[in-house]
Structure formats: C-alpha cells, structure tokens
Design a protein around this motif. Structure first.
Motif, PDB file in Angstrom:
ATOM      1  N   GLU A 293      75.144  28.727  -1.718  1.00 21.33           N
ATOM      2  CA  GLU A 293      74.821  29.192  -0.325  1.00 21.33           C
ATOM      3  C   GLU A 293      76.073  29.700   0.218  1.00 21.33           C
ATOM      4  OE1 GLU A 293      73.243  25.697   1.526  1.00 21.33           O
ATOM      5  OE2 GLU A 293      71.440  25.514   0.265  1.00 21.33           O
ATOM      6  N   PHE A 294      76.709  30.441  -0.564  1.00 23.94           N
ATOM      7  CA  PHE A 294      78.128  31.112   0.108  1.00 23.94           C
ATOM      8  C   PHE A 294      78.126  31.678   1.332  1.00 23.94           C
ATOM      9  CE2 PHE A 294      81.550  34.352   0.032  1.00 23.94           C
ATOM     10  CZ  PHE A 294      82.593  33.384   0.003  1.00 23.94           C
ATOM     11  N   VAL A 295      76.801  32.383   1.644  1.00 24.74           N
ATOM     12  CA  VAL A 295      76.880  33.343   2.780  1.00 24.74           C
ATOM     13  C   VAL A 295      77.038  32.430   4.029  1.00 24.74           C
ATOM     14  CG1 VAL A 295      75.444  34.418   4.177  1.00 24.74           C
ATOM     15  CG2 VAL A 295      75.146  34.879   1.772  1.00 24.74           C
ATOM     16  N   THR A 296      76.554  31.148   4.014  1.00 22.72           N
ATOM     17  CA  THR A 296      76.655  30.099   5.157  1.00 22.72           C
ATOM     18  C   THR A 296      77.834  29.346   5.114  1.00 22.72           C
ATOM     19  OG1 THR A 296      74.956  28.826   4.054  1.00 22.72           O
ATOM     20  CG2 THR A 296      74.026  30.612   5.729  1.00 22.72           C
ATOM     21  N   ARG A 297      77.994  28.826   3.605  1.00 19.63           N
ATOM     22  CA  ARG A 297      78.873  27.764   3.564  1.00 19.63           C
ATOM     23  C   ARG A 297      80.330  28.214   3.243  1.00 19.63           C
ATOM     24  NH1 ARG A 297      77.020  22.648   2.010  1.00 19.63           N
ATOM     25  NH2 ARG A 297      74.746  22.552   1.969  1.00 19.63           N
ATOM     26  N   ARG A 298      80.594  29.474   2.975  1.00 19.35           N
ATOM     27  CA  ARG A 298      81.711  30.025   2.348  1.00 19.35           C
ATOM     28  C   ARG A 298      82.548  29.172   1.488  1.00 19.35           C
ATOM     29  NH1 ARG A 298      80.780  34.900   3.879  1.00 19.35           N
ATOM     30  NH2 ARG A 298      82.698  35.368   3.901  1.00 19.35           N
ATOM     31  N   THR A 299      82.219  28.572   0.584  1.00 18.54           N
ATOM     32  CA  THR A 299      83.011  27.508  -0.090  1.00 18.54           C
ATOM     33  C   THR A 299      83.142  28.231  -1.512  1.00 18.54           C
ATOM     34  OG1 THR A 299      80.977  26.094  -0.416  1.00 18.54           O
ATOM     35  CG2 THR A 299      82.728  25.514   1.214  1.00 18.54           C
ATOM     36  N   ALA A 300      84.428  28.223  -2.146  1.00 18.51           N
ATOM     37  CA  ALA A 300      84.719  28.558  -3.366  1.00 18.51           C
ATOM     38  C   ALA A 300      85.257  27.268  -4.085  1.00 18.51           C
ATOM     39  CB  ALA A 300      85.396  29.933  -3.525  1.00 18.51           C
ATOM     40  N   TYR A 301      85.163  27.309  -5.511  1.00 18.45           N
ATOM     41  CA  TYR A 301      85.566  26.190  -6.347  1.00 18.45           C
ATOM     42  C   TYR A 301      86.659  26.721  -7.150  1.00 18.45           C
ATOM     43  CZ  TYR A 301      81.800  23.519  -4.223  1.00 18.45           C
ATOM     44  OH  TYR A 301      81.117  23.050  -3.194  1.00 18.45           O
ATOM     45  N   VAL A 302      87.651  26.169  -7.342  1.00 17.46           N
ATOM     46  CA  VAL A 302      88.903  26.613  -8.225  1.00 17.46           C
ATOM     47  C   VAL A 302      89.120  25.568  -9.137  1.00 17.46           C
ATOM     48  CG1 VAL A 302      90.981  27.228  -8.583  1.00 17.46           C
ATOM     49  CG2 VAL A 302      89.763  28.252  -6.687  1.00 17.46           C
ATOM     50  N   LEU A 303      89.295  25.735 -10.586  1.00 17.45           N
ATOM     51  CA  LEU A 303      89.606  25.012 -11.564  1.00 17.45           C
ATOM     52  C   LEU A 303      90.897  25.400 -12.304  1.00 17.45           C
ATOM     53  CD1 LEU A 303      88.401  22.255 -13.148  1.00 17.45           C
ATOM     54  CD2 LEU A 303      87.416  23.722 -14.553  1.00 17.45           C
ATOM     55  N   SER A 304      91.577  24.322 -12.363  1.00 11.73           N
ATOM     56  CA  SER A 304      93.162  24.831 -12.683  1.00 11.73           C
ATOM     57  C   SER A 304      93.635  23.452 -13.610  1.00 11.73           C
ATOM     58  CB  SER A 304      94.170  25.325 -11.684  1.00 11.73           C
ATOM     59  OG  SER A 304      94.102  24.004 -10.895  1.00 11.73           O
ATOM     60  N   THR A 305      94.676  23.662 -14.290  1.00  7.32           N
ATOM     61  CA  THR A 305      95.568  22.850 -14.734  1.00  7.32           C
ATOM     62  C   THR A 305      96.798  22.478 -13.958  1.00  7.32           C
ATOM     63  OG1 THR A 305      96.546  24.225 -16.290  1.00  7.32           O
ATOM     64  CG2 THR A 305      94.716  22.779 -17.164  1.00  7.32           C
ATOM     65  N   SER A 306      97.102  21.222 -13.482  1.00  7.09           N
ATOM     66  CA  SER A 306      98.277  20.983 -12.838  1.00  7.09           C
ATOM     67  C   SER A 306      98.899  19.808 -13.291  1.00  7.09           C
ATOM     68  CB  SER A 306      97.773  21.112 -11.394  1.00  7.09           C
ATOM     69  OG  SER A 306      99.031  21.003 -10.455  1.00  7.09           O
ATOM     70  N   LEU A 307     100.050  19.358 -12.387  1.00  5.14           N
ATOM     71  CA  LEU A 307     100.599  18.122 -12.720  1.00  5.14           C
ATOM     72  C   LEU A 307     100.285  17.080 -11.466  1.00  5.14           C
ATOM     73  CD1 LEU A 307     104.340  18.962 -13.748  1.00  5.14           C
ATOM     74  CD2 LEU A 307     102.415  18.336 -15.035  1.00  5.14           C
ATOM     75  N   SER A 308      99.755  15.897 -11.766  1.00  4.95           N
ATOM     76  CA  SER A 308      99.400  14.751 -10.867  1.00  4.95           C
ATOM     77  C   SER A 308     100.633  14.321 -10.271  1.00  4.95           C
ATOM     78  CB  SER A 308      98.394  13.784 -11.578  1.00  4.95           C
ATOM     79  OG  SER A 308      99.360  12.876 -12.273  1.00  4.95           O
ATOM     80  N   SER A 309     100.271  13.435  -9.210  1.00  5.66           N
ATOM     81  CA  SER A 309     101.670  12.741  -8.350  1.00  5.66           C
ATOM     82  C   SER A 309     102.143  11.808  -9.529  1.00  5.66           C
ATOM     83  CB  SER A 309     100.776  11.808  -7.340  1.00  5.66           C
ATOM     84  OG  SER A 309     100.003  11.010  -7.715  1.00  5.66           O
ATOM     85  N   ARG A 310     101.680  11.393 -10.312  1.00  4.77           N
ATOM     86  CA  ARG A 310     102.336  10.587 -11.612  1.00  4.77           C
ATOM     87  C   ARG A 310     102.829  11.681 -12.724  1.00  4.77           C
ATOM     88  NH1 ARG A 310      98.759   5.946 -13.478  1.00  4.77           N
ATOM     89  NH2 ARG A 310      97.180   7.881 -13.674  1.00  4.77           N
ATOM     90  N   ASN A 311     102.944  12.902 -12.241  1.00  8.57           N
ATOM     91  CA  ASN A 311     103.674  13.767 -13.352  1.00  8.57           C
ATOM     92  C   ASN A 311     102.693  13.827 -14.669  1.00  8.57           C
ATOM     93  OD1 ASN A 311     105.772  15.797 -13.506  1.00  8.57           O
ATOM     94  ND2 ASN A 311     106.640  14.649 -14.869  1.00  8.57           N
ATOM     95  N   LEU A 312     101.416  13.590 -14.461  1.00 11.14           N
ATOM     96  CA  LEU A 312     100.814  13.787 -15.886  1.00 11.14           C
ATOM     97  C   LEU A 312     100.085  15.067 -15.663  1.00 11.14           C
ATOM     98  CD1 LEU A 312      98.999  10.125 -15.803  1.00 11.14           C
ATOM     99  CD2 LEU A 312     100.920  10.941 -17.283  1.00 11.14           C
ATOM    100  N   ARG A 313      99.537  15.792 -16.908  1.00 10.57           N
ATOM    101  CA  ARG A 313      98.847  16.915 -16.848  1.00 10.57           C
ATOM    102  C   ARG A 313      97.354  16.499 -16.476  1.00 10.57           C
ATOM    103  NH1 ARG A 313     100.289  18.063 -21.349  1.00 10.57           N
ATOM    104  NH2 ARG A 313     102.020  19.735 -21.148  1.00 10.57           N
ATOM    105  N   VAL A 314      96.694  17.298 -15.603  1.00 11.94           N
ATOM    106  CA  VAL A 314      95.529  17.095 -15.152  1.00 11.94           C
ATOM    107  C   VAL A 314      94.434  18.329 -15.077  1.00 11.94           C
ATOM    108  CG1 VAL A 314      95.831  14.965 -14.187  1.00 11.94           C
ATOM    109  CG2 VAL A 314      96.144  17.017 -12.898  1.00 11.94           C
TER     110      VAL A 314
END
Length: 458
Positions: free
Chosen positions: A217-238
């Motif tokens: 329902e992007f026309v009304t919600r305007r929301t997009a989802y992004v999946l990535s790899t990053s580092l957590s606050s504890r410096n772990l790969r997530v």
C-alpha cells in the motif's frame, strides 16, 4: 599490455597499531585536483607503516562522492621511502562527470578501525565507451529469438550506477535502485531524472545494502524497507531491517525493525508476499548457524516487523537451511515462494517453499556455472509467452535464465532457457516492470527487454 595510468593522491595515511587507540590523524591532500581522467587509472598514495608486516594488514577505502568502496587490486612497494610505502589500487566504477575522491586506511580485527579520510581530490571523468561501461557488445537492438518464437529487443536506458544490489518499482512508475555501497536512487520520468533518496553511511567495510522492498500500500503509506548488514551497538555484525518513509523523493524517519546476527559472507533477500506479509531470507554463509539465530532461515513478518498471529508455530520461521539466498519471488495464484540459493562453489539451486503447508521445500538444481544474483516472477501482458515464468539474473553466467513450470503443477520445473548470454555483461538485478517489460541492472547500467517493435518486423 601497458600498465594503467596512475592518478596520484600524495596522502600519508596513518593507522595506529593495535596497542594505540588514538584516532589516526587526517591525511594530507596532494596536488592534482581537477584532473581529467577516463576512470581506468589507478589511484596512488604513500602509506606509512612500521614494517611490511604491518602494511600487509592494512586495507583501503575509497569514497566517491561520500559513497564508500573498498579498493581492489591494491599493490604496495616492498621497501619504504621517506614518505612511506608507495601503494596503488583500482578506482571504483564512476559515471562521466565531476566526482570527489577521499581515501582512508582501515583494519578488521574484532571490529573495524578506520583512519580519518584524506582531504578531497576532485576529478573529472571523461567517460568510457558504451561497451566498456555496459558489457561486451551491448547495443540497442534485437537480442535473439526464444524457443517459443518471441523476438526480443534490448534497450540500454541509463548508465552511471555503482554495483546495484536490488530494485523495486513504485505504483507511480518510479524505480527505486539500491546499490551495494549504501545508496538508494529514485528514477522518475522519461527521460529519467535520477535523485539520491538515501545514503547509508554506517555500513562496515565488509557489509552492504542487500535488498529493498516497498509496502503493497505504498501509495498511501509511503513506506520502504531496507535490508543491510551493519554493526550493532556491541560491535557485532548483524542483518538490519529498517523501515523508512518516502516523501518527495527523500527516505527518512528510519525505524529499525529487526537486528539479527549475520555471517561474514552475508547474503539476504526480501519481498512482500500476496498476503501482505514481509518475507525475509537470511543466509548462513559458510558458517554453521548457532541455535537461536536467524541465519539460514526465511521469516514471515508483519509490516511492523512483528510475528503474525496466524503463524504456523511459535516462531515466524517458515523455512530453514538456506546458505546464500539471492532472490525471492512469488508466482501469481500459487502458494509457493521461490528462493534462489546456493553455496557459490558450484552448487546452486531453486528452493520452492509452501507458505500455507508444512511440507519439505522443493529443490531444483541449477547448472553449476549459473549462480544467481536475483530472482523475479514475470506476470505482465507485454510478453504473454513469459507469463508465469521465473527469471534469474546471474553475474557469473552473464545472462538471465528463464525458468518455465508445468501448467498443472506450479512446483515442477519443465525447462530453462538463457537470455542475453554474454550480450550485456554481468546481470545483478532483474525485475518485471509495470509496463510489462523486463528490466535489469548490470554493474553500471539499466536495461530493458521487450518484444521486437512491430515497425521493425516489416
């Protein structure tokens, strides 16, 4: 073969040893701002290190207009001069025009430690020939005839991308393109106008932007989802699943929906299903996933990241045992979710997962030389012969593989056919467009497949 010309950045990058936690000093800029280059040169610099052994532990990041790329093909001298060791590396792909380059040194040892960036170096890329940008022999025109008699036409629409990892069409026809280095572009209009909607600046050196999906329902919600790899606050790969709101071509208001442990060789895929739920496949890579992690599993989630009430068990997991998923796709009118998966070592397969029944997945092996990079279902009307087929893009095989199913069994593959083999280069993304054409992205270019125009058939 003559060696590539050298673009010299006379910068001294200092990275402290493991015992010194003081941030490294900013590199000093060298001469050469405003140089005109072709993009085929190597970037050169002087690197300080206490020894050749310490030098061997260094890796290098090149920032192009703020987008981070790890330098490849790096070579350094074996002895140090007054300014340090002489090093050079390949430039990342760049479109024609003016760009700003910055260089940094980093190490990976239980976490990423990176020096400050050098002062910026401005260059003007004069551009390369279309065949060098887009793959061997890519010219607009007839791209061959299929086994069922469809003459295909290929168009090169736009250049200037940097290793796309995924793409999604919005209902209004705009195309969202995700690049591995963390940039999301929005293409709108004809001819296309390109704008940067999001730039992720917190990706680790070995991480990346893996997938993008737009809410049904992007026309009304305007929301997009992004999946990535990053580092957590504890410096772990997530793996990090985040939701953004898009307004006037800008993605903002980030909400992190999920963070879960990721392997070093992380891969993942994400799509919304016909039930309105978000399906996310996390690869286990070359590790044996520890109990309690999501590595190697497919999750069915509500759009807010929570587990649906109608889940089959206490967990939102609907499938497991997935090594390196590179694409998800649904066939219309079918409860089967198809995943492109494999080991990257000559073992590649399609996995069919039932979203409504607890039955073992259907596994269909792919040819060893044809690992996939993306997966799409064709449900358009422009090429009726393709309706119901799956399309697998491939970087290594440099083609799109068309997969056909039995008319009376949506889980049984009956034939495959390569398209565009060695015609346009490595294919990173393939998707079905709202106009019924098939769109694809190579390392640097956007292309389109459609039936040969009637005017050309006469």
């Amino acid at each position: 073969m003559r060696p590539a010309p050298l673009l010299v950045l006379a910068a001294l990058l200092l990275l402290p040893g493991c015992e010194n936690r003081t941030p490294p000093p900013s590199p000093s800029p060298g001469p050469g701002n405003g140089e005109s280059i072709t993009g085929r040169e190597r970037l050169g610099w002087d690197q300080q290190a206490s020894s050749a052994a310490e030098l061997a532990a260094f890796r290098y990041a090149i920032y192009v207009d703020g987008v981070r790329f790890e330098s490849t093909g790096v070579s350094c001298g074996t002895t140090a001069g007054a300014a340090g060791f002489t090093c050079s590396g390949q430039l990342p792909p760049m479109s024609a025009g003016t760009h700003t380059l910055e260089l940094a040194t980093f190490t990976v040892d239980g976490g990423v430690r990176e020096s400050a960036r050098s002062s910026p170096l401005r260059v003007f890329v004069t551009g390369v020939t279309p065949s060098e940008v887009t793959g061997r022999g890519w010219i607009d025109g007839v791209a061959g005839e299929t086994v069922d008699g469809v003459t295909l036409h290929v168009d090169r629409l736009l250049d200037g991308f940097l290793q796309p990892s995924d793409a999604a069409f919005a209902p209004d026809g705009r195309l969202f393109v995700a690049e591995r280095a963390g940039r999301i572009l929005i293409l709108a209009g004809n001819p296309a106008q390109v704008a940067t909607a999001l730039l992720l600046d917190d990706l680790p050196p070995d991480g990346g932007l893996l997938a993008i999906a737009l809410h049904p329902e992007f026309v009304t919600r305007r929301t997009a989802y992004v999946l990535s790899t990053s580092l957590s606050s504890r410096n772990l790969r997530v793996f990090r699943l985040a939701r953004y709101r898009e307004l006037a071509g800008v993605m903002a208001q980030r909400a992190i929906l999920l963070e879960t442990l990721a392997p070093a060789d992380a891969s993942a895929a994400m799509r919304f299903g016909p039930d309105g739920m978000l399906y996310v496949a996390f690869g286990s890579g070359s590790v044996n996933p520890a109990p309690g992690t999501d590595m190697g599993k497919v999750l069915r989630l509500n759009p807010d990241g929570t587990a649906p009430r109608d889940r089959r068990s206490a967990s939102p997991v609907i499938s497991s045992g997935h090594v390196a998923p590179s694409g998800l796709a649904w066939r219309a009118g079918s409860a089967w979710l198809w995943l492109a998966d494999g080991t990257g070592r000559g073992q590649e397969w399609l996995a069919g997962v039932s979203a409504i029944e607890e039955v073992p997945p259907v596994i269909w092996p792919l040819p060893p030389a044809e690992p996939s990079s993306s997966l799409a279902y064709y449900g358009g009307d422009l090429i009726p012969e393709f309706r119901g087929d799956l399309l697998l893009g491939s970087i290594d095989a440099r083609q799109i593989l068309r997969v056909r199913f039995a008319a009376d069994d949506p889980a049984r593959v009956v034939s495959t056919e390569p398209l565009l083999r060695d015609q346009v280069g490595a294919i990173r993304v393939v998707l079905s467009g709202p106009d019924g054409a098939i769109y694809f992205l190579t390392d640097q270019s956007l292309g389109r497949i459609r039936p040969r125009p009637e005017i050309e058939r006469r």
